[in-house]
Each structure stands twice: as C-alpha cells, then as structure tokens.
Design a protein around this motif. Structure first.
Motif, PDB file in Angstrom:
ATOM      1  N   ASP A 448      52.581  50.401  78.429  1.00 24.49           N
ATOM      2  CA  ASP A 448      52.199  49.176  79.129  1.00 24.49           C
ATOM      3  C   ASP A 448      50.929  49.427  79.923  1.00 24.49           C
ATOM      4  OD1 ASP A 448      52.961  50.554  81.447  1.00 24.49           O
ATOM      5  OD2 ASP A 448      54.940  49.629  81.486  1.00 24.49           O
ATOM      6  N   ALA A 449      50.401  48.362  80.542  1.00 25.96           N
ATOM      7  CA  ALA A 449      49.103  48.474  81.228  1.00 25.96           C
ATOM      8  C   ALA A 449      49.159  49.478  82.372  1.00 25.96           C
ATOM      9  CB  ALA A 449      48.671  47.098  81.737  1.00 25.96           C
ATOM     10  N   GLU A 453      47.038  52.964  82.564  1.00 27.71           N
ATOM     11  CA  GLU A 453      46.105  53.219  83.660  1.00 27.71           C
ATOM     12  C   GLU A 453      46.311  54.602  84.252  1.00 27.71           C
ATOM     13  OE1 GLU A 453      44.868  51.177  87.963  1.00 27.71           O
ATOM     14  OE2 GLU A 453      46.361  50.243  86.658  1.00 27.71           O
ATOM     15  N   GLN A 454      47.546  55.108  84.230  1.00 27.79           N
ATOM     16  CA  GLN A 454      47.855  56.409  84.826  1.00 27.79           C
ATOM     17  C   GLN A 454      47.831  57.546  83.812  1.00 27.79           C
ATOM     18  OE1 GLN A 454      51.689  54.805  86.611  1.00 27.79           O
ATOM     19  NE2 GLN A 454      50.999  56.056  88.308  1.00 27.79           N
ATOM     20  N   ALA A 455      47.614  57.236  82.549  1.00 29.58           N
ATOM     21  CA  ALA A 455      47.793  58.226  81.488  1.00 29.58           C
ATOM     22  C   ALA A 455      46.951  59.478  81.693  1.00 29.58           C
ATOM     23  CB  ALA A 455      47.481  57.596  80.130  1.00 29.58           C
ATOM     24  N   VAL A 456      45.712  59.300  82.183  1.00 32.49           N
ATOM     25  CA  VAL A 456      44.804  60.441  82.328  1.00 32.49           C
ATOM     26  C   VAL A 456      44.937  61.102  83.697  1.00 32.49           C
ATOM     27  CG1 VAL A 456      42.391  61.157  82.049  1.00 32.49           C
ATOM     28  CG2 VAL A 456      43.251  59.275  80.728  1.00 32.49           C
ATOM     29  N   THR A 462      54.826  61.076  80.557  1.00 34.26           N
ATOM     30  CA  THR A 462      55.964  60.238  80.187  1.00 34.26           C
ATOM     31  C   THR A 462      57.006  61.054  79.438  1.00 34.26           C
ATOM     32  OG1 THR A 462      54.835  59.594  78.141  1.00 34.26           O
ATOM     33  CG2 THR A 462      54.544  58.165  80.047  1.00 34.26           C
ATOM     34  N   LYS A 463      56.723  62.316  79.243  1.00 34.82           N
ATOM     35  CA  LYS A 463      57.656  63.181  78.527  1.00 34.82           C
ATOM     36  C   LYS A 463      58.742  63.663  79.473  1.00 34.82           C
ATOM     37  CE  LYS A 463      53.947  64.716  75.438  1.00 34.82           C
ATOM     38  NZ  LYS A 463      53.203  65.863  74.899  1.00 34.82           N
ATOM     39  N   LEU A 493      52.642  48.034  74.441  1.00 38.14           N
ATOM     40  CA  LEU A 493      54.031  48.347  74.123  1.00 38.14           C
ATOM     41  C   LEU A 493      54.385  47.887  72.712  1.00 38.14           C
ATOM     42  CD1 LEU A 493      55.965  47.554  77.436  1.00 38.14           C
ATOM     43  CD2 LEU A 493      55.654  49.772  76.338  1.00 38.14           C
ATOM     44  N   GLY A 494      54.983  48.810  71.962  1.00 36.77           N
ATOM     45  CA  GLY A 494      55.449  48.486  70.624  1.00 36.77           C
ATOM     46  C   GLY A 494      54.386  48.497  69.554  1.00 36.77           C
ATOM     47  N   GLU A 495      53.146  48.755  69.919  1.00 37.28           N
ATOM     48  CA  GLU A 495      52.056  48.686  68.941  1.00 37.28           C
ATOM     49  C   GLU A 495      51.279  49.993  68.827  1.00 37.28           C
ATOM     50  OE1 GLU A 495      49.577  45.342  69.585  1.00 37.28           O
ATOM     51  OE2 GLU A 495      51.227  43.905  69.638  1.00 37.28           O
ATOM     52  N   GLY A 496      51.814  51.071  69.368  1.00 36.20           N
ATOM     53  CA  GLY A 496      51.165  52.364  69.216  1.00 36.20           C
ATOM     54  C   GLY A 496      50.015  52.583  70.189  1.00 36.20           C
ATOM     55  N   THR A 497      49.372  53.734  70.017  1.00 37.53           N
ATOM     56  CA  THR A 497      48.288  54.145  70.914  1.00 37.53           C
ATOM     57  C   THR A 497      47.120  54.687  70.095  1.00 37.53           C
ATOM     58  OG1 THR A 497      49.856  54.705  72.669  1.00 37.53           O
ATOM     59  CG2 THR A 497      47.654  55.680  72.826  1.00 37.53           C
ATOM     60  N   THR A 498      45.921  54.393  70.553  1.00 33.45           N
ATOM     61  CA  THR A 498      44.707  54.951  69.965  1.00 33.45           C
ATOM     62  C   THR A 498      43.969  55.728  71.043  1.00 33.45           C
ATOM     63  OG1 THR A 498      44.478  53.150  68.371  1.00 33.45           O
ATOM     64  CG2 THR A 498      42.517  54.463  68.840  1.00 33.45           C
TER      65      THR A 498
END
Length: 642
Positions: A448-449, A453-456, A462-463, A493-498
């Motif tokens: 999700d957004a 935003e926090q991914a980096v 999230t693991k 959400l539900g559509e994968g990641t690039t």
C-alpha cells in the motif's frame, strides 16, 4: 347665592388648571385662535422656545416654523388638517427665538363649541432633539455595523432563527459558501453540513449546546454550494431577549482549509527534518558499528583462513571451519549493507556492460529462487555502458530478486528487464540525460502507499523476524545514489511491485579514465618483502601479521603512527600497510608523514570506510577494504610492490 357659588368653584377649577399647565416645563402647551394666533403660553413653551408671553401672545404660530416650511404652507396645512379631522400630529424642525433649531413633536387639536363652531386650537409641542439625535446615532451605528458585517469577506457572518433557518447573509458567507442571499435565506443551516454529519444529528446538537451553554465552537468539514468541502472553524452564539427567550443565533464560520494545510505541511517538514536527523544519526552509528565489526570479522576470517591452511586435512574439521568462515562472510556482507546505508562503503567504479553482468549472474539467481519461482529476462543485444561497482551492483540485483521472491510465497514469475531511457526534462530527482534502467518486476502481494513510502527506510522490513535486516533496499538506494542514479519503487496492493535501478550512461572520457582493478600476474607476489603493518586493534594487527608471514614476508608491527615512523627510520622497509581510523595520527596523516621523508614508499590504506583523506596525492592511495582475505591481501601487495 347658589349660582354665585358655582361660578366661584368654576373659577377656582380654571385657576387650578392654569397653574397645572404653567407648571409643565417639558411640553409647550398653548392655545391658538382659529386664525393661528397665539392666545396663551405656558412655562414649558417659554423654556424651549425662548419667548416670554409678552413677546409671543398675539403673534401667529407660523413664526416657529422654518422659512422653507412657511413658504410651502406647512403651518396652514397643519391647521386645516386639525380643523377637518379634529387632530394633527407630526414631527419636524422648528425654530427658537435665538434662531436655533430643534426637532419637535407636534399635536394640534381643534376646539369647538357644542354647536360645532371652531373657537381655536390646543397645541402641544415637545422637544425631541436629543431623542432624535440618539435614535439617529443608533441608526447610524446599526448601519455601520451592518455595512461592517456585510463587507467582511473572510468570515461568513449570518443570523439563524430559533429553529436554525438562515435569516441574514453577509458577503463573506456568499464568498465562502457560494450561495446568494435569495438562494439561502429561509433554508435550514444544516444545508452546509456533510451528509454523514446531518445523519449523525450534528447541526441540531450544535444548536442545543449553544442554547444550553450560550455558545458552541467546533471545527469540521462543511459543504459549499458546488459540493466541494472545506475545513471550517464555527462559532454559534445564542441571542436572547430581556426575558431570556431565544430570539435566534449568531453564526460565524471561517474557512481554515489553507491554514490546516499549512499546518500539516509544517508538521510534515518537521517530521522530515526529524527523520533526516534520525537517519543521519543512524548513519553515523551504523558506520561506526560497521567499522568496529569489520575489525572483529577481520580477526575471525583471517584466523580461520590461516587455521584452515595449517590444520590437518580432516573433512569433519574442515567443514566446521568452512561453516564458520561462511558465517563470518555473511557478517561481512551485513557490514557492507550498513556501510552502504551510511554512505561509507568504498565503491570500485568500473565501466559495466549490464547485459553481460546479468547473464553472468543467472545461475546464481536461479539457485537463489527455488523451484516455485521462475525468472524471465528481457535485455537488448547491446546497452550503453554504465559506471558503478560491479560487485555492489550484483549484490543490489540479487537483493531485489530475493525481495521479489519473498513477495510471492506461493511462487510466481519474476521479470528482469533492462533498457536505455532518455529523460529530456528529468524524472523526479534525476537530471536530464541518458540512463540505463534495470527493472525487477514481481507478481506478488504488492504494497500500500504507506508501506511503499517506508520501503527504503533503514531497518524497515515487511518480512518476519529473522528474515530480513531492513537494510537491503537502503543499500541498493545508496549504491544508485553514489553512482549518480536512483532507486524507484512502484507498487499497489494485489498488483505486485516494480523496483527500478536508474544509472546514467557513462561518457567516453569516464570509460577511458577508469581502469578496472585486476590482479597482476607478476613475480612480485613471490617476492619476500619487509612490511610495516600498522593497526591500533591488536587482534587485527596479529591477524594481518599472520597472513603476511604465511605469505613469506617479514613483518614489523606498530600500533600507532609515531611507532611506525620510528621503525621506518631504523629498518629497511619495502611496504607499509596501515589502518586509517587510528587515534592521534590517522592512516592518512601517517601516509603524509611517510611521503615527506620517503616519497617512493608504497603505502596501502586498509579501511572499511570510504572517506577521502585530505592532502595532495593521499586520495589516490591504494586501498584494501576490511575485512580482507589472504588472497585479497596478496593481490593488493602485488599491485603496489615492484
């Protein structure tokens, strides 16, 4: 006798009546003849008109009127009205003896005999100048207040009746809410509330609170005529009469949407500053930890390597040493990620053919994915050259592919693509120019957004516990940034990641100016050298000495810069290998001191940091990244020793 008594009584009553009339000072009470001649004059008339009885009796009452009124026949019309209708009442300007004016309330009653014959008029005049002035002042004040309220454009100021219907509407209300007066007056003020607030009974609650407590004040969403919403500050005051009955409500509404957005932007800026300061602090902390951890790993890996060479060739023992070395190497990989985040890792920049690099990684990538995940590649035959650290790039691609695999626990397909892109006007923080884009695309759960935003963010993962350090994407981001590019993430959400890595295309002068580091296959590796090893950490120094002696070199140990200089002055030395981060005298400072006395002395700077030491020529010192193996140590020596 009886008639005489009745006459005396009548005279007495008349006298008393005249005394009563003369005693009145707030009213001018006097008589007029049928022609309008003054025939009596009381004290009140003398007080505010200024004439004594002797001055006015026998004069026509029109002398009290203004010249323009006399010219228009106003006095005559007043008498005519009284004669015809029995009474005349009006207000207007009158003139005193001294010429000053006063505002008079006038009543003229006709006096007739029982037969109906007109015998004169009774005239009562009252001076209302002060009351009129007060009323005028009140009217002016009310008008000024009305204009003030009507002219206010930043506030919606309007009245409600006791039931909550709009009864007045100012310009600010029209500007803020969009309704013209004729469109809204008479309608219930709940029109301005959102459907959910109306359903929850918020408008009626506001009136009930104002009625009970005298005032209601809140903030919330309101709706304009066009359906758009704005954030409003609302005040409702109850209005009561002297008996305490509710006459209505005064309502003031202010559009504070911009203020709220400004406050939100300020809070966001503060949060970003806080996060920046926090990241800087974490970067300094992780950089320091990584340096110390590198020293520990240096001692562990070096000792294990020497142990493996010297121990008996027992498979059961060798496997234990191999396991220990693999664990230490994983720790070294973690320190590299920490250093990448803190921007302190040293990058060995080389011209790279991305297509060739990825083709060489395919076996390793396939083994890392497992049987449930399939990887597909799409690369053009040729791609422009980029300039970055090949080892770090391989690690970054592997990291992104493993993240994609983990996002598909039930398996799936991963697309690994590369392409040349041109940004004529820049893309986000990237400058205009030519770029090579490396994309890792999965079909997983997506983010999700907020998560994206926090991914980096360092240490965010999230693991599950024990399945991720939270530094992988930070390392990838650090590599791309130090190479002049950018990591970009797209997901839902539900559509994968690039995940996309953008690297600027290397210019010709950059490619020709960089020579990849390759081990020199010369006889220098077999030379026996006299080497000064300098490190303030005893374990690292001992480990370095063991590896050097195992290579056949003679080693002089020093734990500080001055001690190393003393050795150089008293011994024949071929090479100096020194740590950089040392107290009192850093490795860079030691190198400067050595160059000043022994300009041709080869020096290797061993460090886990990527700092560029200051000083002419020092920045180009050969470096050996910690923790290093014996093979890497031998290669570094072969490159500098001649």
């Amino acid at each position: 006798m009886e008639v005489l008594d009745r006459h005396v009584t009548s005279l007495d009553e008349g006298g008393r009546f005249r005394l009563l009339v003369d005693a009145i000072t707030d009213y001018a009470i006097y008589m007029l003849s049928p022609e309008g001649i003054v025939t009596s004059w009381n004290t009140g008339a003398q007080r505010f008109k200024g004439y004594k009885p002797s001055e006015i009796l026998g004069e026509h009452f029109s002398r009290f009127y203004l010249e323009e009124d006399r010219a228009e026949g106003v006095p005559e019309r007043a008498l005519a009205t009284a004669a015809e209708e029995g009474r005349f009442e009006g207000e207007g300007w009158r003139r005193r003896k001294d010429g000053s004016r006063f505002w008079a309330h006038v009543v003229i009653d006709s006096i007739r005999r029982p037969s109906g014959e007109l015998i004169g008029y009774a005239k009562i005049t009252r001076d209302l100048t002060e009351r009129r002035a007060a009323e005028k002042a009140i009217r002016q004040s009310e008008e000024q207040f009305r204009r003030l309220v009507q002219g206010v454009s930043d506030y919606a100021i309007y009245m409600l009746d006791p039931d909550g219907n709009v009864s007045s509407w100012n310009f600010g209300a029209e500007r803020i809410k969009g309704y013209r007066p004729q469109e809204i007056i008479g309608r219930h003020f709940s029109t301005f509330y959102t459907p959910e607030d109306r359903e929850a009974g918020v408008p009626q609650t506001a009136l009930d609170i104002a009625r009970a407590e005298g005032r209601f004040e809140r903030e919330g969403w309101r709706v304009r005529k066009d359906g758009s919403r704005f954030w409003a500050s609302v005040v409702i005051d109850v209005i009561r009469d002297e008996e305490g009955d509710v006459l209505g409500f005064a309502k003031i509404t202010r559009d504070i949407t911009e203020k709220m957005e400004t406050q939100r932007a300020l809070e966001q800026a503060r949060e970003e500053l806080f996060q920046s300061q926090k990241m800087e602090a974490i970067g300094q902390l992780t950089g320091g930890i990584a340096h110390d951890f590198n020293n520990l790993l240096m001692a562990v890996l070096g000792s294990l390597e020497i142990l493996k060479k010297r121990m008996p060739q027992d498979l059961s023992l060798t496997s234990l040493v191999d396991n220990a070395m693999q664990g230490a190497q994983r720790g070294a990989a973690l320190t590299q990620r920490m250093l990448a985040f803190s921007r302190r890792q040293e990058l060995h920049m080389e011209p790279i053919d991305v297509s060739g690099l990825v083709r060489g990684m395919m076996d390793m990538l396939s083994r890392s994915l497992g049987p449930l995940t399939v990887i597909e590649t799409s690369f053009p035959i040729r791609l422009p050259t980029i300039l970055t650290d090949p080892n770090q790039l391989e690690m970054a691609i592997l990291n992104l592919v493993v993240n994609a695999r983990d996002a598909m626990p039930s398996g799936g397909r991963i697309m690994l693509r590369a392409s040349e892109e041109s940004l004529p006007s820049g893309k986000g923080p990237l400058s205009p120019g030519r770029y090579v884009r490396i994309a890792v695309i999965d079909e997983g759960e997506g983010m999700d957004a907020k998560t994206l935003e926090q991914a980096v963010t360092p240490f965010f993962t999230t693991k599950g516990v024990g399945k991720g350090t939270g530094l992988g994407l930070s390392m990838v981001q650090g590599l791309a940034s130090q190479s002049g590019g950018r990591l970009m993430m797209k997901s839902s959400l539900g559509e994968g990641t690039t995940a996309e890595l953008w690297f600027p295309v290397a210019m010709m002068e950059q490619v020709t100016g960089v020579t990849p580091d390759r081990p020199q296959q010369e006889d220098n590796a077999a030379r026996r050298l006299r080497i000064v090893a300098v490190d303030d950490d005893g374990l690292v120094l001992m480990n370095t000495t063991l590896m050097l002696e195992d290579l056949g070199h003679t080693v002089f140990e020093a734990m500080a810069g001055p001690e190393a200089l003393d050795i150089l002055r008293n011994q024949q030395v071929d090479l100096v290998i020194c740590d950089h981060a040392m107290p009192r005298m850093t490795g860079a400072q030691l190198a400067e001191a050595i160059r000043s006395e022994w300009p041709e002395m080869p020096i290797i700077l061993a460090t886990g940091y990527a700092e560029i030491p200051e000083g002419a020529g020092i920045a180009n010192l050969p470096r050996l990244g910690k923790p290093f193996s014996q093979v890497q140590l031998a290669e570094a020596i072969s490159r500098v020793a001649s």
